[in-house]
Design an enzyme around this catalytic site. Structure first.
Site, PDB file in Angstrom:
ATOM      1  N   SER A  28       8.916   4.924  -5.936  1.00 43.60           N
ATOM      2  CA  SER A  28       7.593   4.815  -5.127  1.00 43.60           C
ATOM      3  C   SER A  28       7.992   5.435  -3.707  1.00 43.60           C
ATOM      4  O   SER A  28       6.945   5.524  -2.868  1.00 43.60           O
ATOM      5  CB  SER A  28       7.565   3.380  -4.558  1.00 43.60           C
ATOM      6  OG  SER A  28       8.536   2.855  -3.768  1.00 43.60           O
TER       7      SER A  28
ATOM      8  N   LYS B 285       5.277  -4.528   1.738  1.00 48.27           N
ATOM      9  CA  LYS B 285       5.284  -3.164   2.309  1.00 48.27           C
ATOM     10  C   LYS B 285       4.560  -2.857   3.289  1.00 48.27           C
ATOM     11  O   LYS B 285       4.901  -2.731   4.447  1.00 48.27           O
ATOM     12  CB  LYS B 285       5.070  -2.027   1.347  1.00 48.27           C
ATOM     13  CG  LYS B 285       6.227  -2.011   0.251  1.00 48.27           C
ATOM     14  CD  LYS B 285       5.779  -0.789  -1.023  1.00 48.27           C
ATOM     15  CE  LYS B 285       7.223  -0.592  -1.800  1.00 48.27           C
ATOM     16  NZ  LYS B 285       6.841   0.366  -2.882  1.00 48.27           N
TER      17      LYS B 285
END
Ligand code: ADP
Ligand code: MG
Length: 818
Positions: A703, A746
């Protein structure tokens, strides 16, 4: 050559000189024909491998070997030493020997008692046998010497350093090694010699040593020795650990036992011994009243009889007595758990915790099912989330909400099955495991038992696997007959309400995970933290510091500042700690009589808590081209990650540092390929270095692709990335941005770090629902389909303009959605 002074000293005692270095000189010489120049006299070794650079004692006994050694010593020729394949064999043919050996000079020749001949040999260089020759009373072979080039390359250097380190570690673990040896190793400057020396000293089979000898390539030889040494060090370390641990455990048990004995003696002296008969009667009554199942009761009565016979004075008697006390004190009687009142439970849960609506609803559903079907086998609740989000305290709250006793078993670092299931009674000082202990503390077997931090369970070692014992505890099919080793009888755990907590799910052994109903607690937003602080934490810390609410006031601004500048966490643990420190300083002021009451505002915090702990790192780090802010998922709730790229002269390589996992490395490769494609810049003479600064963040997964790409193009284009943007997303080689996991964590991490704009893969748009509204409102989201979208937002120009000179391109802007 003298690389090992201690050995040298050991091997050349003064009297060794008394035997002449060349005994029997001249006696055999006349009869022998001269050796060809490339031939060596061969001395076979049954049980040793000689290495170059190493001084070593060798004993010879066979007549042919004695003749060989004498001739070599007489003529001062080097001899060749070869390991025999089968040490038992006496009559040797060429094929019975390894054909690679070491040529060495005999520096001492000592004829010992009983006709044994001892040599001290200085190993010099490797050789390979070309052919054996006939015609001498000993073995002779034509050989090719193999010299190891003392090449030096970073690869060799790195292995050399590692070998030194490991060797010194091994030396320190060994009990009887002279101290100087570590110094000698440290001072060595030849990798080849160190490898040979370590191989020589290693306690491994001669066949293994021989393979080291036969590895001519230095790099491969270093690797081989490192591997062998690594294994030994592991073994040494383990055996030392086991030694230490057993000693410690034994000492502790022993000590308790001795103390108990002394106590009994003292009691006797004081005339308290008289009571034993009465005490035994008491114990009998306790056993009868405990409500044990019939078979357990029978067993207890039998043991009690044994105790009567034995008398209490004996060591065994006192152990038996402790055992019977344990049995009689366990809550055998099944008190029916109080019926669950859902309305009451809701009230209590709301009282104890702010927010967490979804989680409270799940808990209430769980309780409702339990209420409707008390005998049913409900799954076990498992709270998963970062530290300080309220997992443990929710468990306490559930106990309070259902009117049950609460007990907690901390599983962190449990390595040993016996910690869960107890030691057998034959062990001195044995006790039940921590499940039964918790049950006794609770004085109930229908209470709430929290198995805290199950993900920190140690792996099973030599003492059995703790997770398999837990599996039994949690399995409704088995736990009505749970057997603790100490108790030795079944105990019914089926009515216990187990609750499990963990920071992460993936380290929980699979079969355990299958039994659980997992509830995630992701962490709090700033607003939620503020509410929690104002409603709970301040109150609690006031009490803890002996302050009345009117004596110390913490303003909202002060709390916000603590949240923002002094803590960065998903939970509220540090927040509570910092509030505690602030209130302690207020308590000091009041106690010293400087004030009646204290109000702490944001501006006072610097004086109390020191400088801000989390400065505006973002602006500092991202000022130059080549840095992008990524977002990472971590077990403790997500974090930001600075990805730094820089150019150095080189040959077109990609250098990656920061302990990245394999997937992340691959993703860096992909990012580079893509960045090169867009920039079109020839990079044959340049190495690109991508670094992800360490910190405690685990770094793997795809990611970070977008952030790596941004760092690289920012570097190549010479344009910085906006400091208030953070990004996450996997990239494909065609420049597409692919979806990732952990959106909620996140996003919350970005918010905590002061990010204004978060760039996420378009295909993650649906996950935004999970993010609390308060957080959503404070951030701008930019949805990426391709890396070009990312460039437009993060650098502010179109991809087409990116690599053109700066002056021609007006800065653009993100097309953000709130
Ligand atoms: N939503 C909340 N409302 C009130 N207090 C909370 C909340 N979440 C956490 N706390 C408090 O924060 C502290 C840390 O919680 P704890 O249960 O120890 O966390 P964990 O077990 O998840 O690490 C506790 O004092 C707890 O009461
Ligand atoms: Mg906890």
């Amino acid at each position: 050559m003298n690389f090992w002074p201690t050995m040298q000293k050991m091997l050349s005692p003064d009297d060794a000189g008394k035997s002449a270095p060349a005994p029997n000189a001249g006696r055999t010489a006349a009869a022998l024909k001269p050796l060809p120049d490339d031939a060596l006299i061969i001395i076979p070794l049954r049980n040793a491998v000689l290495f170059p650079g190493i001084m070593s004692p060798v004993t010879v006994g066979r007549p042919s070997s004695v003749a060989a050694a004498q001739e070599a010593a007489r003529s001062e020729r080097r001899a060749g030493f070869l390991l025999q394949r089968d040490p038992e064999k006496n009559e040797l043919r060429p094929d019975d020997l390894h054909w690679v050996g070491t040529a060495g000079q005999i520096v001492r020749y000592i004829t010992g008692a009983e006709g044994a001949h001892h040599l001290v040999v200085q190993g010099q260089s490797r050789f390979r046998v070309l052919e054996f020759l006939d015609g001498w009373p000993f073995m002779v072979a034509r050989v090719a010497l193999v010299e190891t080039a003392e090449e030096s390359s970073p690869e060799i250097e790195a292995r050399f350093l590692q070998l030194k380190e490991r060797a010194i570690e091994a030396i320190q673990l060994l009990p009887n090694v002279p101290d100087e040896l570590a110094g000698v190793v440290q001072a060595m400057n030849s990798p080849a010699l160190l490898a040979d020396m370590v191989a020589n000293l290693l306690d491994v089979k001669n066949e293994e040593k021989q393979t080291v000898l036969e590895t001519f390539d230095l790099k491969r030889r270093l690797d081989k020795v490192l591997a062998l040494l690594g294994e030994r060090v592991e073994v040494l370390r383990l055996s030392k650990e086991i030694g230490d641990k057993t000693r410690k455990e034994f000492d502790e048990r022993q000590r308790e036992h001795v103390l108990r004995e002394q106590m009994r003696q003292i009691q006797k002296e004081l005339g308290e011994g008289e009571e034993t008969a009465a005490e035994i009667e008491e114990l009998k009554k306790a056993i009868d009243d405990a409500g044990m199942p019939e078979d357990v009761h029978k067993h207890a009565v039998k043991e009690l009889k044994r105790l009567r016979r034995m008398g209490e004075g004996s060591a065994e008697g006192s152990m038996l007595r402790t055992y019977l006390e344990w049995l009689s004190e366990l809550p055998w009687k099944t008190e029916p758990g109080k019926p669950i009142d859902i309305a009451e439970a809701r009230k209590v849960l709301d009282e104890d915790h702010y927010g967490l609506d979804k989680i409270k609803r799940r808990i209430l559903e769980y309780l409702a099912v339990k209420k409707l079907n008390p005998a049913g086998k409900s799954p076990i609740l498992c709270f998963v989330g970062p530290p300080g989000v309220g997992k443990t305290s929710l468990g306490q709250s559930i106990a309070r909400a259902t009117g049950r006793k609460f007990q907690r078993v901390a599983l962190g670092g449990t390595h040993d099955e016996a910690e869960i299931r107890g030691h057998r009674r034959t062990y001195i000082g044995a006790l039940p495991g921590n499940i039964i202990q918790a049950i006794r503390r609770a004085e109930s077997r229908t209470g709430v038992l929290m198995l805290d931090e199950i993900d920190k369970l140690g792996a099973g070692g030599f003492h059995g696997d703790p997770s398999s014992a837990l599996l039994e505890v949690l399995d409704p099919e088995q736990n009505s007959k749970f057997r603790d080793n100490y108790l030795g009888v079944d105990f019914d755990l089926s009515k216990v309400m187990f609750i499990v907590t963990a920071n992460v799910l993936d380290t929980i052994p699979g079969p355990l995970r299958d039994r659980m109903e997992v509830i995630h607690l992701p962490g709090y937003t700033e607003e939620e933290k503020l509410e929690i602080a104002m409603r709970y934490l301040v109150k609690r810390q006031l009490e803890a510091n002996g302050l009345k609410p009117e004596q110390a006031i913490l303003t909202e601004a002060a709390i916000k500042t603590i949240i923002r500048d002094y803590t960065r966490e998903a939970g509220v643990r540090n927040l509570e700690r910092e509030i505690g420190s602030v209130l302690r300083s207020a308590a000091m002021k009041i106690a010293e009589g400087h004030a009646e009451s204290v109000t702490v505002d944001a501006s006072d915090l610097h004086a109390i808590l020191g400088p801000r702990k989390f400065e505006d790192e973002l602006a500092l780090r991202t000022a130059l081209p080549g840095v992008a802010t990524g977002l990472a998922w971590t077990p403790v709730g997500g974090d930001i990650l600075f990805i730094e790229a820089t150019k150095v002269p080189g040959s077109g390589k990609l250098i990656l540092t920061g302990q990245l996992g394999d997937v992340m490395k691959e993703s860096a490769q992909a990012a580079l390929t893509l960045a090169k494609m867009y920039s079109g810049e020839p990079l044959e003479k340049t190495d690109l270095h991508v670094h992800v600064p360490a910190g405690a963040t685990p770094k793997d997964g795809p990611s970070a692709g977008v952030a790596m790409f941004m760092a690289l193009v920012s570097l190549l284009a010479g344009r910085p990335v906006r400091s208030d943007v953070a990004m996450t997303g996997e990239i494909s080689l065609r420049g597409l941005v692919l979806p990732i996991g952990g959106v909620k964590e996140k996003v919350l991490a970005a918010l905590r770090a002061g990010i204004k704009t978060v760039m996420l893969p378009k295909r993650n748009q649906k996950d935004l629902e999970d993010v609390p509204v308060a957080a959503r409102e404070k951030l701008e989201f930019v949805w990426l389909e391709t890396v070009e979208d990312a460039v437009r937002c993060a650098v502010g120009v179109d991809m087409g303009q990116l690599f053109k000179s700066k002056d021609d391109t007006p800065p653009g802007a993100c097309e953000a959605e709130g």
